[in-house]
Each structure stands twice: as structure tokens, then as C-alpha cells.
Motif scaffolding. Structure first.
Motif, PDB file in Angstrom:
ATOM      1  N   LEU A   2       0.485  -1.057  -0.390  1.00  0.00           N
ATOM      2  CA  LEU A   2       0.114  -0.057  -0.004  1.00  0.00           C
ATOM      3  C   LEU A   2       1.048   0.981   0.316  1.00  0.00           C
ATOM      4  O   LEU A   2       1.641   1.301   0.438  1.00  0.00           O
ATOM      5  CB  LEU A   2      -0.911  -0.161   1.302  1.00  0.00           C
ATOM      6  CG  LEU A   2      -2.174  -1.209   1.297  1.00  0.00           C
ATOM      7  CD1 LEU A   2      -2.755  -0.759   2.555  1.00  0.00           C
ATOM      8  CD2 LEU A   2      -2.957  -0.931   0.257  1.00  0.00           C
ATOM      9  N   ASP A   3       0.259   2.597  -0.943  1.00  0.00           N
ATOM     10  CA  ASP A   3       1.139   3.584  -0.717  1.00  0.00           C
ATOM     11  C   ASP A   3       0.244   4.359   0.434  1.00  0.00           C
ATOM     12  O   ASP A   3       0.080   4.343   0.331  1.00  0.00           O
ATOM     13  CB  ASP A   3       0.665   3.899  -2.204  1.00  0.00           C
ATOM     14  CG  ASP A   3       1.657   5.347  -2.683  1.00  0.00           C
ATOM     15  OD1 ASP A   3       2.893   5.231  -3.114  1.00  0.00           O
ATOM     16  OD2 ASP A   3       1.055   6.098  -2.184  1.00  0.00           O
ATOM     17  N   ARG A   6      -1.123   7.401  -0.866  1.00  0.00           N
ATOM     18  CA  ARG A   6      -3.052   7.101  -1.633  1.00  0.00           C
ATOM     19  C   ARG A   6      -3.391   6.837  -0.670  1.00  0.00           C
ATOM     20  O   ARG A   6      -5.064   7.502  -0.704  1.00  0.00           O
ATOM     21  CB  ARG A   6      -2.755   6.277  -1.894  1.00  0.00           C
ATOM     22  CG  ARG A   6      -1.951   6.335  -4.027  1.00  0.00           C
ATOM     23  CD  ARG A   6      -2.062   5.073  -5.033  1.00  0.00           C
ATOM     24  NE  ARG A   6      -1.954   5.205  -5.779  1.00  0.00           N
ATOM     25  CZ  ARG A   6      -0.285   4.584  -6.734  1.00  0.00           C
ATOM     26  NH1 ARG A   6      -0.147   3.792  -5.997  1.00  0.00           N
ATOM     27  NH2 ARG A   6       0.543   5.242  -7.797  1.00  0.00           N
ATOM     28  N   LEU A   7      -2.585   6.456   1.270  1.00  0.00           N
ATOM     29  CA  LEU A   7      -3.896   6.226   2.426  1.00  0.00           C
ATOM     30  C   LEU A   7      -3.650   7.340   2.137  1.00  0.00           C
ATOM     31  O   LEU A   7      -5.648   8.187   3.176  1.00  0.00           O
ATOM     32  CB  LEU A   7      -2.807   5.312   2.880  1.00  0.00           C
ATOM     33  CG  LEU A   7      -2.606   4.545   2.700  1.00  0.00           C
ATOM     34  CD1 LEU A   7      -1.368   3.624   3.604  1.00  0.00           C
ATOM     35  CD2 LEU A   7      -4.354   3.475   2.648  1.00  0.00           C
ATOM     36  N   HIS A  36      -5.930   7.542  -8.417  1.00  0.00           N
ATOM     37  CA  HIS A  36      -5.100   7.353  -7.120  1.00  0.00           C
ATOM     38  C   HIS A  36      -5.710   6.329  -6.831  1.00  0.00           C
ATOM     39  O   HIS A  36      -5.506   5.431  -6.166  1.00  0.00           O
ATOM     40  CB  HIS A  36      -4.655   8.622  -6.139  1.00  0.00           C
ATOM     41  CG  HIS A  36      -2.979   9.032  -6.827  1.00  0.00           C
ATOM     42  ND1 HIS A  36      -2.465   8.790  -6.966  1.00  0.00           N
ATOM     43  CD2 HIS A  36      -2.817  10.744  -7.634  1.00  0.00           C
ATOM     44  CE1 HIS A  36      -1.054   9.195  -7.617  1.00  0.00           C
ATOM     45  NE2 HIS A  36      -1.912  10.748  -8.085  1.00  0.00           N
ATOM     46  N   LEU A  40      -5.436   2.288  -5.741  1.00  0.00           N
ATOM     47  CA  LEU A  40      -4.980   1.674  -4.100  1.00  0.00           C
ATOM     48  C   LEU A  40      -6.251   1.181  -3.825  1.00  0.00           C
ATOM     49  O   LEU A  40      -6.036  -0.003  -3.249  1.00  0.00           O
ATOM     50  CB  LEU A  40      -5.427   3.412  -2.725  1.00  0.00           C
ATOM     51  CG  LEU A  40      -5.999   2.899  -1.455  1.00  0.00           C
ATOM     52  CD1 LEU A  40      -4.355   2.503  -1.120  1.00  0.00           C
ATOM     53  CD2 LEU A  40      -5.917   4.108  -1.250  1.00  0.00           C
ATOM     54  N   GLU A  43      -4.655  -2.385  -4.767  1.00  0.00           N
ATOM     55  CA  GLU A  43      -3.906  -2.415  -4.234  1.00  0.00           C
ATOM     56  C   GLU A  43      -4.128  -3.353  -2.787  1.00  0.00           C
ATOM     57  O   GLU A  43      -3.421  -4.573  -2.475  1.00  0.00           O
ATOM     58  CB  GLU A  43      -2.812  -1.875  -3.252  1.00  0.00           C
ATOM     59  CG  GLU A  43      -2.051  -1.063  -4.848  1.00  0.00           C
ATOM     60  CD  GLU A  43      -1.337   0.163  -4.248  1.00  0.00           C
ATOM     61  OE1 GLU A  43      -0.451   0.828  -4.649  1.00  0.00           O
ATOM     62  OE2 GLU A  43      -1.557   1.178  -3.395  1.00  0.00           O
TER      63      GLU A  43
END
Length: 310
Positions: A2-3, A6-7, A36, A40, A43
Motif C-alpha cells: 500500500l502506498d 494514496r492512503l 489514485h 489503491l 492494491e
């Protein structure tokens, strides 16, 4: 994997309620935010948002991610601050403070001067903002410390993810023109001021609601609110020049100008608490700033009372 970026976007959409609002706050286009978040979702392997009319809300999976995002982003912030402090050999970094007007004048501005001497590596950025507008920015790490107020009987919303630290308690005083018949009294009965015109903060503010409640519950009258401003200095000037009355806290009347009289109430008690809000995971730099604000605030609370004469 997880980025984190993006969170952060997901959390912003959650707080703002719409893609457009989140995009405006971050300087993105709504389509960029949407792209984005689509990445996510891939992901995460689960839908994170669902539409409700014109707004969006988190799915159960989205709530899980936002909860973990808060912890992850706070951890990254703390790690960056500690590494910078170790590298510099002293506390460093930028701390962004928001405060309402009278706290800005009596607490934040003096604290900035103290911090310049005690912690020269800390850069303080301060802005005047009301609590309701500042809380979302604090939660989203756009602010670090919020100085807020809460009038008795008008509790603020409780935010479990934020740390609240009391700073001082203030009394609310009656402020009258120096020539008013009650200006020479030791205490003032609010019921005796039913025919007075009044100056108060704008509708929708805590001060405005406090003023209405005080006149109705303590004075037993409906106030003639003719003048409104969220600037306490303007309210004081309106008292001096128009013959209006006002109900103002200690921080606002600590150094009143000539032409007005500040008196305590004979019956009933009006007060407010000034407090700090921070995220629960305070960096050492934010903690140092919060301590200084607390010390300066307690000193402000111990300032000599306003003079008894006009």
C-alpha cells in the motif's frame, strides 16, 4: 504494498466527504484523485468507497485502511522529526498553530517569542482560525496545534483521535460604557440590562450562543443584538462609541481602553475553557511548542484583573 500517499488521499476524501472537496484542499483535479484511489483499491483488493448521493463514504474495508493510515502517517511524521532533531543536535522543524483571536494575541504571539529564544531551531507558523474550521486540518496533518475555546454548557465535539490539553479557565464579564448608570456598581445584575443594546460575535459562534443563553437564562430577557463582529477589539470599541454592552472573557478585557467599565455578574456564572488540541502522537518538537503554549497561557490567566474604574 500500500502506498502512503494514496492512503493520505483516501483519508482526505473521508474527512471532506467528496472527491471535489478533497481535490480542492490538496490542489489536485477530481479525476486525479479518482485515479489514485482506483489504484489503491486494486492494491487493497477491495472496494474502499461507495457513493451516497453527491457524497462518498468509506466501505468497511475503507474504514480499516483509514484507521491504519492515521497510525502510519503519524509514525512517519514522528520518525522524520526525530531524525531531524538527532541530525541537528536540537529540536527542529515547522509547527503550524491555529488559534482564535484573543488567544492568538495573549497566548500564541508571546509564545512565539519565547520559543525563538528557547528553541531557535523550531519554525512556528501561526494563523487565526476558528475551531470548527481548524479541526479537519489538524486531523489531516495540515496543522499541528489548535488553540480552541469552549463556553460552559456548550461542549465541543469530542475527537477520540486528538489529545485535548486544558490551558486556562476564564470568567465572562459584563462590559459597559463608562457613563452607564451601572458602570460604577461592584457587581452587575444582568436582569437590570434588559433595555440595553448589545454587541456580540456572529451567529453560529460559541460566543453568540453563550450571549443568548446568558440573557435568556440569567437575565430573563431577549437581548437586542444590534452589532456583530468576531473581533473582540471591535466589540470593545462598539461598547465605547455606541453605548452598547458586551459579554467578554478575561483574555479579551485584560487591557481595556478608556471609556468602558468591566464588571462581574452579581448572579449566575459564565465562563469558558481555553484548550490545546494536537494529534495523540506528538513529535518532540510539537510537544515542546505545546508545553510553551501551556506555560504562557497559565501566565495570561494570572494577569492582573482589569481596573475597577472606567
Amino acid at each position: 504494498m500500500l502506498d502512503l500517499h494514496r492512503l493520505r488521499l483516501l483519508r482526505e476524501v473521508h474527512v471532506r466527504g467528496t472527491l471535489h472537496a478533497a481535490a480542492g484542499a490538496l490542489g489536485y483535479s477530481p479525476s486525479a484523485i479518482s485515479q489514485h484511489l482506483a489504484v489503491l483499491e486494486r492494491e487493497a483488493g477491495a472496494p474502499l468507497l461507495e457513493r451516497v448521493g453527491r457524497r462518498v463514504r468509506l466501505t468497511d474495508a475503507g474504514h480499516v485502511l483509514v484507521r491504519h493510515a492515521d497510525l502510519l502517517l503519524e509514525g512517519v511524521e514522528a520518525a522524520e522529526a526525530e531524525v531531524a532533531a538527532v541530525a541537528a543536535g536540537r529540536l527542529t522543524g515547522t509547527v503550524r498553530i491555529s488559534a482564535f483571536q484573543s488567544a492568538f494575541l495573549r497566548i500564541v504571539a508571546p509564545a512565539v517569542g519565547v520559543l525563538a529564544d528557547s528553541h531557535p531551531g523550531i519554525r512556528v507558523e501561526a494563523t487565526e482560525t476558528e475551531v470548527e474550521l481548524a479541526v479537519p486540518a489538524l486531523r489531516l496533518q495540515q496543522l499541528d496545534v489548535l488553540v480552541g475555546d469552549e463556553y460552559d454548557g456548550q461542549p465541543r465535539v469530542v475527537h477520540p483521535e486528538l489529545e485535548r490539553q486544558p490551558v486556562l479557565r476564564e470568567a465572562i464579564h459584563v462590559v459597559l460604557p463608562a457613563g452607564h448608570p451601572r458602570a460604577s456598581a461592584t457587581h452587575v445584575d444582568l436582569a437590570d440590562l434588559a433595555d440595553l443594546r448589545w454587541a456580540a460575535c456572529q451567529p453560529g459562534t460559541g460566543h453568540h450562543e453563550m450571549h443568548l443563553r446568558a440573557c435568556r437564562e440569567i437575565g430573563r430577557f431577549e437581548p437586542d443584538l444590534r452589532y456583530t463582529s468576531d473581533d473582540f477589539a471591535i466589540l470593545l470599541e462598539l461598547v465605547r462609541t455606541t453605548g452598547a454592552g458586551a459579554l467578554l472573557p478575561d483574555l479579551a478585557v485584560g487591557s481595556v481602553a478608556a471609556g468602558v467599565a468591566v464588571r462581574p455578574l452579581r448572579y449566575g456564572h459564565l465562563g469558558r475553557e481555553v484548550f490545546l488540541l494536537t494529534r495523540r502522537a506528538r513529535t518532540p518538537t510539537v510537544a515542546a511548542v505545546a508545553r510553551t503554549l501551556g506555560v504562557v497561557g497559565r501566565e495570561a490567566a494570572g494577569s492582573p484583573p482589569p481596573p475597577a474604574g472606567p
